[in-house]
Write an enzyme that holds these catalytic residues in place. Sequence first.
Site, PDB file in Angstrom:
ATOM      1  N   GLY A  34      29.119 -13.382 -93.217  1.00  0.00           N
ATOM      2  CA  GLY A  34      30.207 -14.020 -93.971  1.00  0.00           C
ATOM      3  C   GLY A  34      30.206 -13.746 -95.465  1.00  0.00           C
ATOM      4  N   HIS A  59      28.921 -20.676 -92.483  1.00  0.00           N
ATOM      5  CA  HIS A  59      28.181 -19.600 -91.829  1.00  0.00           C
ATOM      6  C   HIS A  59      26.769 -20.002 -91.414  1.00  0.00           C
ATOM      7  CE1 HIS A  59      31.635 -17.226 -92.699  1.00  0.00           C
ATOM      8  NE2 HIS A  59      31.511 -17.434 -93.996  1.00  0.00           N
ATOM      9  N   GLU A  99      29.763  -7.423 -85.284  1.00  0.00           N
ATOM     10  CA  GLU A  99      28.455  -7.040 -85.825  1.00  0.00           C
ATOM     11  C   GLU A  99      27.425  -7.025 -84.708  1.00  0.00           C
ATOM     12  OE1 GLU A  99      27.339  -9.787 -88.991  1.00  0.00           O
ATOM     13  OE2 GLU A  99      29.309  -9.582 -89.904  1.00  0.00           O
ATOM     14  N   LEU A 155      41.709 -12.726 -87.732  1.00  0.00           N
ATOM     15  CA  LEU A 155      41.972 -13.562 -86.554  1.00  0.00           C
ATOM     16  C   LEU A 155      41.898 -15.020 -87.003  1.00  0.00           C
ATOM     17  CD1 LEU A 155      39.880 -11.629 -83.859  1.00  0.00           C
ATOM     18  CD2 LEU A 155      42.273 -11.319 -84.515  1.00  0.00           C
ATOM     19  N   ARG A 173      17.585  -8.258 -83.911  1.00  0.00           N
ATOM     20  CA  ARG A 173      16.399  -9.127 -83.946  1.00  0.00           C
ATOM     21  C   ARG A 173      16.507 -10.193 -82.858  1.00  0.00           C
ATOM     22  NH1 ARG A 173      20.079 -11.328 -87.681  1.00  0.00           N
ATOM     23  NH2 ARG A 173      20.692 -13.391 -86.937  1.00  0.00           N
TER      24      ARG A 173
END
Length: 447
Positions: A165, A235, A287, A203, A291
Amino acid sequence: MFQKILIANRGEIALRIQRACRELGIPTVAVHSTADAEAMHVRLADESVCVGPPAARDSYLNMPAILSAAAITGADAIHPGYGFLSENAEFAEMVEAHGMTFIGPSPAHIRMMGDKIAAKTAMASLGVPLVPGSAGELADLPEAQAVADIIGYPVLIKAAAGGGGRGMKVAQTAADLPDAWRLARAEARAAFGNDAVYMEKYLDKPRHIELQVMADAHGHVVHFGERDCSLQRRHQKLLEEAGSPVLSAAQRDAIGLTVTQALVKLGYRNAGTIEFLYQDGQFAFIEMNTRLQVEHPVTEMVCGVDLVREQIRIAAGQELGYTQADIRFSGHAIECRINAEDPETFSPTPGRVTTYHAPGGLGVRVDSALFAGYMVPPYYDSMIAKLIVHTPTRPEAIARMRRCLDEFVVQGVKTTLPLHRRIIDSPEFLSGDYTIHWLEQFVGQAH
Ligand code: MV4
């Protein structure tokens, strides 16, 4: 298998990784800052090494100190956990250059997914659906205007080096675009030292749905289904569910097949999370995280798999040993992230925990490094516990979570427990009909 694993992290995730190591019979080395000398991840490790002063950049992000700690203790692998050095390609390279194994993807894949434009280009070429937008980096404002005219407003300008973000600007109309363009580039340059930006159609009411994948070094890739992480504030995720309240088994199978086929072609290895925006029944890739994630336990509960154990086995060269058809999704899991924060203002509340009582019972898991008497330090992330419940159905999971939130006692510091009790009782959460924007407005409501 590895002889000894150094865990380059702290708190609950360091404990989580230690537990997997212990069950595999692998000794562990903890690293810690001077502020964490008394922490639970240090107490429970087989060995520990102090790697620096409290500030993360001097300790948990101090690559030479961590590599030296591994060398002097004879560790042959390093697990980075999440945050800190977990998505640092340079660190992964240094670990390998010192003859040790980085428990994670290849440095090349970490680097590729760190560049959001490279990630999108790769995923698009492998058949993964994207949000409509620019084909890569935008050269200048006229090009941005041309792309926006084609895809239609509103549009978002995002930083190539961003993610999570940071460095995003919306342009509702053509009149907003010049300012959004300049601001996004200036912020990207200041925050990341890289002002490359790209554009996507904005969106307006998506959900954040992510897919957990695991790939071995022998060309096998499986997925462990999705997590719905739409309940976020600024976020920061607060609550996650597996599966998503809005996804059918057929939709899960379809997006899972698309993603696993893409990752086979990419030659990806170890754990990964593919993030999508989901709106009007459509997935759009945004994205990929290279990890283990904070919210991995909800996936572990519904799939009955130990994802950290799988990461370690794969890094040691072992095969997955099962196929997609062997993976069953059973029931529903919810995770609440408990932070040492004021539940109204969200400002961190470091200090001493005087009382700690965790809930328990069937289908209840608490991942935490907390104990009565623990001093929550002011230097790191404010998450102090994850409360995870697992039941056959979503309504039962909500009832169990409500029961557990009422049992959970943390005194001495303010926590976000009261906010979770409010969320779990709200009609919107109960219905499952929420978007990424719902929580922002809910936390501001009178109560
Ligand atoms: C978006 C979006 C709407 N449209 N992209 C924010 C974090 C970063 N990972 C991507 N983000 C968004 N990208 C398009 N084309 C809205 C967001 C977004 C968001 C995404 C996931 C979870 C919470 C969010 C909160 C605000 C904005």
